[in-house]
Write a protein that holds these residues in place. Structure first.
Motif, PDB file in Angstrom:
ATOM      1  N   ASN A 232       0.809  -1.226   0.000  1.00 45.33           N
ATOM      2  CA  ASN A 232       0.000   0.000   0.000  1.00 45.33           C
ATOM      3  C   ASN A 232       0.836   1.268   0.000  1.00 45.33           C
ATOM      4  N   ALA A 233       1.992   1.246   0.635  1.00 43.10           N
ATOM      5  CA  ALA A 233       2.770   2.491   0.777  1.00 43.10           C
ATOM      6  C   ALA A 233       3.016   3.109  -0.601  1.00 43.10           C
ATOM      7  N   GLY A 234       2.859   4.391  -0.674  1.00 41.11           N
ATOM      8  CA  GLY A 234       3.072   5.062  -1.954  1.00 41.11           C
ATOM      9  C   GLY A 234       3.096   6.560  -1.755  1.00 41.11           C
ATOM     10  N   GLY A 235       3.533   7.244  -2.785  1.00 37.25           N
ATOM     11  CA  GLY A 235       3.595   8.699  -2.682  1.00 37.25           C
ATOM     12  C   GLY A 235       3.568   9.341  -4.053  1.00 37.25           C
ATOM     13  N   ASN A 236       3.673  10.644  -4.040  1.00 35.24           N
ATOM     14  CA  ASN A 236       3.526  11.422  -5.261  1.00 35.24           C
ATOM     15  C   ASN A 236       4.631  12.477  -5.316  1.00 35.24           C
ATOM     16  N   SER A 237       4.970  12.902  -6.493  1.00 36.10           N
ATOM     17  CA  SER A 237       5.862  14.047  -6.655  1.00 36.10           C
ATOM     18  C   SER A 237       5.309  14.841  -7.831  1.00 36.10           C
ATOM     19  N   ARG A 238       4.526  15.848  -7.503  1.00 38.82           N
ATOM     20  CA  ARG A 238       3.853  16.633  -8.548  1.00 38.82           C
ATOM     21  C   ARG A 238       4.797  17.622  -9.203  1.00 38.82           C
ATOM     22  N   GLY A 239       4.547  17.919 -10.458  1.00 40.97           N
ATOM     23  CA  GLY A 239       5.319  18.954 -11.148  1.00 40.97           C
ATOM     24  C   GLY A 239       5.235  18.757 -12.642  1.00 40.97           C
ATOM     25  N   ARG A 240       5.396  19.851 -13.365  1.00 45.57           N
ATOM     26  CA  ARG A 240       5.395  19.743 -14.820  1.00 45.57           C
ATOM     27  C   ARG A 240       6.532  18.849 -15.262  1.00 45.57           C
ATOM     28  N   PHE A 241       6.297  18.009 -16.265  1.00 47.81           N
ATOM     29  CA  PHE A 241       7.297  17.026 -16.683  1.00 47.81           C
ATOM     30  C   PHE A 241       8.658  17.672 -16.946  1.00 47.81           C
ATOM     31  N   GLU A 242       8.664  18.835 -17.621  1.00 44.67           N
ATOM     32  CA  GLU A 242       9.966  19.420 -17.985  1.00 44.67           C
ATOM     33  C   GLU A 242      10.760  19.862 -16.759  1.00 44.67           C
ATOM     34  N   ASP A 243      10.098  20.004 -15.631  1.00 41.45           N
ATOM     35  CA  ASP A 243      10.796  20.404 -14.402  1.00 41.45           C
ATOM     36  C   ASP A 243      11.170  19.212 -13.518  1.00 41.45           C
ATOM     37  N   THR A 244      10.747  18.004 -13.893  1.00 43.53           N
ATOM     38  CA  THR A 244      11.042  16.854 -13.034  1.00 43.53           C
ATOM     39  C   THR A 244      12.534  16.524 -13.091  1.00 43.53           C
ATOM     40  N   THR A 245      13.021  15.899 -12.038  1.00 39.42           N
ATOM     41  CA  THR A 245      14.446  15.555 -11.966  1.00 39.42           C
ATOM     42  C   THR A 245      14.622  14.038 -11.894  1.00 39.42           C
ATOM     43  N   ASP A 246      15.798  13.585 -12.239  1.00 39.42           N
ATOM     44  CA  ASP A 246      16.101  12.147 -12.117  1.00 39.42           C
ATOM     45  C   ASP A 246      15.873  11.679 -10.687  1.00 39.42           C
ATOM     46  N   GLU A 247      16.238  12.548  -9.748  1.00 44.98           N
ATOM     47  CA  GLU A 247      16.111  12.167  -8.339  1.00 44.98           C
ATOM     48  C   GLU A 247      14.638  11.950  -7.963  1.00 44.98           C
ATOM     49  N   ALA A 248      13.765  12.854  -8.423  1.00 47.06           N
ATOM     50  CA  ALA A 248      12.341  12.708  -8.105  1.00 47.06           C
ATOM     51  C   ALA A 248      11.772  11.446  -8.752  1.00 47.06           C
ATOM     52  N   TRP A 249      12.149  11.195 -10.006  1.00 42.61           N
ATOM     53  CA  TRP A 249      11.703   9.963 -10.662  1.00 42.61           C
ATOM     54  C   TRP A 249      12.185   8.733  -9.893  1.00 42.61           C
ATOM     55  N   ALA A 250      13.467   8.735  -9.523  1.00 48.56           N
ATOM     56  CA  ALA A 250      14.034   7.564  -8.831  1.00 48.56           C
ATOM     57  C   ALA A 250      13.357   7.345  -7.483  1.00 48.56           C
ATOM     58  N   ASP A 251      13.116   8.429  -6.756  1.00 50.57           N
ATOM     59  CA  ASP A 251      12.512   8.299  -5.420  1.00 50.57           C
ATOM     60  C   ASP A 251      11.115   7.673  -5.498  1.00 50.57           C
ATOM     61  N   ILE A 252      10.311   8.161  -6.437  1.00 52.09           N
ATOM     62  CA  ILE A 252       8.929   7.661  -6.492  1.00 52.09           C
ATOM     63  C   ILE A 252       8.868   6.289  -7.164  1.00 52.09           C
ATOM     64  N   MET A 253       9.770   6.047  -8.122  1.00 55.30           N
ATOM     65  CA  MET A 253       9.848   4.677  -8.674  1.00 55.30           C
ATOM     66  C   MET A 253      10.193   3.696  -7.557  1.00 55.30           C
ATOM     67  N   ASP A 254      11.109   4.104  -6.701  1.00 56.57           N
ATOM     68  CA  ASP A 254      11.543   3.241  -5.607  1.00 56.57           C
ATOM     69  C   ASP A 254      10.380   2.936  -4.659  1.00 56.57           C
ATOM     70  N   LEU A 255       9.654   3.997  -4.283  1.00 54.86           N
ATOM     71  CA  LEU A 255       8.563   3.833  -3.317  1.00 54.86           C
ATOM     72  C   LEU A 255       7.340   3.136  -3.940  1.00 54.86           C
ATOM     73  N   ASN A 256       6.944   3.581  -5.130  1.00 60.98           N
ATOM     74  CA  ASN A 256       5.678   3.101  -5.706  1.00 60.98           C
ATOM     75  C   ASN A 256       5.823   1.820  -6.516  1.00 60.98           C
ATOM     76  N   VAL A 257       7.049   1.488  -6.909  1.00 62.69           N
ATOM     77  CA  VAL A 257       7.230   0.297  -7.755  1.00 62.69           C
ATOM     78  C   VAL A 257       8.241  -0.677  -7.142  1.00 62.69           C
ATOM     79  N   TYR A 258       9.513  -0.258  -7.061  1.00 58.08           N
ATOM     80  CA  TYR A 258      10.548  -1.222  -6.699  1.00 58.08           C
ATOM     81  C   TYR A 258      10.328  -1.839  -5.316  1.00 58.08           C
ATOM     82  N   SER A 259       9.874  -1.032  -4.359  1.00 66.00           N
ATOM     83  CA  SER A 259       9.674  -1.599  -3.016  1.00 66.00           C
ATOM     84  C   SER A 259       8.636  -2.730  -3.068  1.00 66.00           C
ATOM     85  N   HIS A 260       7.602  -2.557  -3.889  1.00 67.66           N
ATOM     86  CA  HIS A 260       6.566  -3.596  -3.997  1.00 67.66           C
ATOM     87  C   HIS A 260       7.098  -4.836  -4.720  1.00 67.66           C
ATOM     88  N   LEU A 261       7.919  -4.603  -5.735  1.00 69.11           N
ATOM     89  CA  LEU A 261       8.482  -5.751  -6.457  1.00 69.11           C
ATOM     90  C   LEU A 261       9.388  -6.571  -5.537  1.00 69.11           C
TER      91      LEU A 261
END
Ligand SMILES: NC(=O)c1ccc[n+]([C@@H]2O[C@H](COP(=O)([O-])OP(=O)(O)OC[C@H]3O[C@@H](n4cnc5c(N)ncnc54)[C@H](OP(=O)(O)O)[C@@H]3O)[C@@H](O)[C@H]2O)c1
Length: 259
Positions: A92-121
């Motif tokens: 269930n644990a999950g989170g969000n990182s809002r922002g326009r795509f062009e302003d997103t960072t690798d770090e934000a993508w990695a953090d939310i991928m980790d929480l919302n995907v990799y941790s579950h896998l």
């Protein structure tokens, strides 16, 4: 309907508040014994205490950040040690990182991928052998309607991670069917509970949120965490024995997807 969860063991991640807490409460009401995790130890233990008091079931906790690489194996091993096995995994644990795509960072993508995907896998992979040894099991992952369809501007990271979770769960369901392990996802719409993100937005701008509900949720209100909890408890149970690889919306008709 008796969900026949008595004496089964469930691991619920992100269970100290909100939807995760409601899932734990729905499972506890069915006499399921629980291992709960979240990062904050105090809130987690408070939730566990309240569930023990309310339902008289055994509830254990592990305060842990599930994005830490060995968290998954530690959690599943704890379930095996303390309860002798694991029948249900709720990611269930999950989170969000809002922002326009062009302003997103690798770090934000990695953090939310980790929480919302990799941790579950990782948790799922760790749970598979223990579930097999327990005679089968059920995994339920909490995605979002915005994993099934576009959520709109500012949600590229969230949308992508929730779609990935739904996809991975489907393939897990295919591969694990013969082992008696079912894998499903739920896709909640906007769920309001005290202190949650929608509650904060309602308090900050009640008129705008009234309009949001009127424009977006045909059933005319926010969903309740308990309404997600009960659907997850059903999917977790053997009463959903022929349901695997599904993604169930729990959204008061908020989403538009036909599939
Ligand atoms: N609320 C909604 O409207 C809605 C709609 C669709 C989907 N969802 C999904 O439903 C799930 C739960 O949402 P929610 O609104 O109930 O969230 P929430 O209020 O933010 O609660 C999240 C829970 O997860 C724990 N958590 C967060 N990060 C963690 C980490 N790294 N390791 C371990 N535990 C962690 C939190 O406790 P700690 O902070 O102490 O760790 C808390 O118990 C999420 O996957 C979310 O994307 C929510």
């Amino acid at each position: 309907m008796d969900l026949e969860l008595t004496e089964k063991t469930a691991l619920v991640t992100g269970a100290s508040r909100g939807i995760g807490r409601a899932i734990a409460a729905s499972l506890a009401a069915e006499n399921c014994q629980l291992l709960l995790c979240a990062r904050g130890a105090d809130a987690l233990e408070q939730t566990a205490h309240e569930l023990r008091q309310a339902h008289g079931v055994r509830v254990e906790t592990v305060a842990i950040d599930i994005t830490v690489p060995d968290a998954a194996s530690r959690l599943v091993e704890t379930a095996r040690e303390r309860f002798g096995g694991l029948h249900v995994l709720v990611g269930n644990a999950g989170g969000n990182s809002r922002g326009r795509f062009e302003d997103t960072t690798d770090e934000a993508w990695a953090d939310i991928m980790d929480l919302n995907v990799y941790s579950h896998l990782r948790t799922a992979r760790a749970a598979i052998p223990v579930m097999k040894a327990s005679g089968g099991g059920s995994m339920v992952f909490v995605a979002s309607i915005f994993g099934r369809e576009a959520g709109g501007a500012g949600l590229s990271i969230y949308n992508t991670t929730k779609s990935a979770l739904i996809s991975a769960a489907k393939i897990m369901a295919v591969e694990l069917g013969r082992d008696g392990i079912r894998v499903n996802t739920v896709a909640p719409g906007s769920i309001r509970f005290p202190g949650g993100s929608w509650d904060k937005r309602v308090k900050a701008d009640p008129e705008a949120m009234k309009q949001f509900v009127s424009d977006n949720i045909p059933m005319g209100r926010f969903g309740r965490a308990e309404e997600v909890g009960d659907v997850v408890a059903f999917l977790a149970s053997d009463r959903a024995s022929w349901v695997s690889g599904a993604c169930l919306t729990v959204d008061g008709v908020q989403s538009h997807s036909l599939i």
